[in-house]
Design an enzyme around this catalytic site. Sequence first.
Site, PDB file in Angstrom:
ATOM      1  N   MET A   1      -2.030  -6.559   7.406  1.00 28.17           N
ATOM      2  CA  MET A   1      -3.093  -7.429   6.891  1.00 28.17           C
ATOM      3  C   MET A   1      -2.653  -8.234   5.670  1.00 28.17           C
ATOM      4  O   MET A   1      -3.490  -8.637   4.860  1.00 28.17           O
ATOM      5  CB  MET A   1      -4.322  -6.577   6.532  1.00 28.17           C
ATOM      6  N   SER A   2      -1.356  -8.434   5.524  1.00 24.25           N
ATOM      7  CA  SER A   2      -0.870  -9.143   4.324  1.00 24.25           C
ATOM      8  C   SER A   2       0.422  -9.881   4.653  1.00 24.25           C
ATOM      9  O   SER A   2       0.721 -10.145   5.816  1.00 24.25           O
ATOM     10  CB  SER A   2      -0.611  -8.125   3.206  1.00 24.25           C
TER      11      SER A   2
ATOM     12  N   SER B   1       0.823  -1.216   0.000  1.00 28.60           N
ATOM     13  CA  SER B   1       0.000   0.000   0.000  1.00 28.60           C
ATOM     14  C   SER B   1       0.850   1.254   0.000  1.00 28.60           C
ATOM     15  O   SER B   1       1.724   1.407   0.855  1.00 28.60           O
ATOM     16  CB  SER B   1      -0.835   0.092   1.279  1.00 28.60           C
TER      17      SER B   1
ATOM     18  N   HIS C   1      -5.400   0.377  -5.371  1.00 25.94           N
ATOM     19  CA  HIS C   1      -4.509  -0.736  -5.695  1.00 25.94           C
ATOM     20  C   HIS C   1      -4.604  -1.018  -7.185  1.00 25.94           C
ATOM     21  O   HIS C   1      -5.665  -1.391  -7.683  1.00 25.94           O
ATOM     22  CB  HIS C   1      -4.913  -2.008  -4.941  1.00 25.94           C
TER      23      HIS C   1
ATOM     24  N   ASN D   1       2.184   4.210  10.432  1.00 24.73           N
ATOM     25  CA  ASN D   1       1.545   4.848  11.596  1.00 24.73           C
ATOM     26  C   ASN D   1       1.924   4.038  12.828  1.00 24.73           C
ATOM     27  O   ASN D   1       2.311   2.876  12.700  1.00 24.73           O
ATOM     28  CB  ASN D   1       0.016   4.810  11.419  1.00 24.73           C
TER      29      ASN D   1
ATOM     30  N   TYR E   1      -8.861 -10.058   3.374  1.00 21.76           N
ATOM     31  CA  TYR E   1     -10.089  -9.370   3.819  1.00 21.76           C
ATOM     32  C   TYR E   1     -11.023  -9.015   2.671  1.00 21.76           C
ATOM     33  O   TYR E   1     -12.178  -8.652   2.880  1.00 21.76           O
ATOM     34  CB  TYR E   1      -9.759  -8.108   4.639  1.00 21.76           C
ATOM     35  N   GLU E   2     -10.531  -9.131   1.422  1.00 20.21           N
ATOM     36  CA  GLU E   2     -11.414  -8.860   0.283  1.00 20.21           C
ATOM     37  C   GLU E   2     -12.419  -9.994   0.085  1.00 20.21           C
ATOM     38  O   GLU E   2     -13.381  -9.838  -0.665  1.00 20.21           O
ATOM     39  CB  GLU E   2     -10.576  -8.675  -0.988  1.00 20.21           C
TER      40      GLU E   2
ATOM     41  N   HIS F   1      -6.979   5.233   6.476  1.00 22.59           N
ATOM     42  CA  HIS F   1      -6.265   4.720   5.302  1.00 22.59           C
ATOM     43  C   HIS F   1      -5.500   5.866   4.632  1.00 22.59           C
ATOM     44  O   HIS F   1      -4.440   5.654   4.056  1.00 22.59           O
ATOM     45  CB  HIS F   1      -7.261   4.067   4.338  1.00 22.59           C
TER      46      HIS F   1
ATOM     47  N   HIS G   1      -5.738  -9.234  -0.958  1.00 21.62           N
ATOM     48  CA  HIS G   1      -5.829  -9.349   0.500  1.00 21.62           C
ATOM     49  C   HIS G   1      -6.919 -10.341   0.901  1.00 21.62           C
ATOM     50  O   HIS G   1      -7.969 -10.413   0.267  1.00 21.62           O
ATOM     51  CB  HIS G   1      -6.135  -7.981   1.120  1.00 21.62           C
TER      52      HIS G   1
ATOM     53  N   ALA H   1       2.732  -1.848   4.052  1.00 24.33           N
ATOM     54  CA  ALA H   1       2.528  -0.779   5.027  1.00 24.33           C
ATOM     55  C   ALA H   1       2.044  -1.477   6.291  1.00 24.33           C
ATOM     56  O   ALA H   1       1.235  -2.405   6.210  1.00 24.33           O
ATOM     57  CB  ALA H   1       1.476   0.195   4.520  1.00 24.33           C
TER      58      ALA H   1
END
Length: 277
Positions: free
Chosen positions: A212-213, A31, A62, A236, A86-87, A248, A84, A114
Amino acid sequence: MNQVYEKLTTCYESIKARIPFEPKIALVLGSGLGDYADTVQAEAVIGYHEIKGFPVSTVAGHKGCFVFAHIGSVPVVMMQGRIHYYEGYHMTDVVLPVRLMKLMGAEILFLTNAAGGVNAGFCAGDFMMITDQISSFVPSPLIGPNIEELGVRFCDMSEVYDKQLQAILRSSAEDLGIDLKEGVYMQLTGPAYETPAEVRMVRTLGGDAVGMSTACEAVAANHMGMKICGISCISNLACGMTDQPLSHEEVKETGERVAPLFKQLVTEAVIRMGKER
Ligand code: HPA
């Protein structure tokens, strides 16, 4: 044939003739870091939607394509935009592109992402070299009948992130004057960011960064015998470590801010890795 393997070979067969060279390194751009592929001289671009049976990414911002380019003299295939969990995809689809890049010939997998900084010594904008990972909170991509063509049933995980590649990343950063932190990456499913209590959990369990990846991709690549390295851009500090809510936008902004340094580090490390063997 195993359905997962059949899908993978269908994807490979559908683009085989268009792959311009045998890549040595597969680079996954996270990301906010995907612009790296726009800064290289592309020799071919294959959109994910052009690949028969390929799971296509839905996340705004993306891009979805493989970009082929030489970095220095090293042949590299880049993933601009990853898939991902979560998709809503099955974990075997999430790791399909990484497996596909191995079929193209890539021996080294260079993962970037990220991530939220969990280690109190990190700041937003830092880079963290991934030294190890915790993927226990997401399903393993290796669940299901083992694909013997790819690897063994019970694969060793004692050195997922290759020590030699870590040394190259460390020395590249040092020579460029870039401060490179090191630590353990923990993958959670997302898509919601963590609660402060979850961030404390990650820290208690030994995580230095959360995202998340990545970890699932490293599991699949390790199964196939790839040499792996990874860098997290700490976009962050994780939730609860500051009084700011997360967005985001913040993640993307930090990625853009550190992109020039990221580009230098990745380019230098790839050139040095290309000289190995
Ligand atoms: N948590 C999870 N994933 C992330 C974060 C975070 O704080 N920042 C960027 N990706």
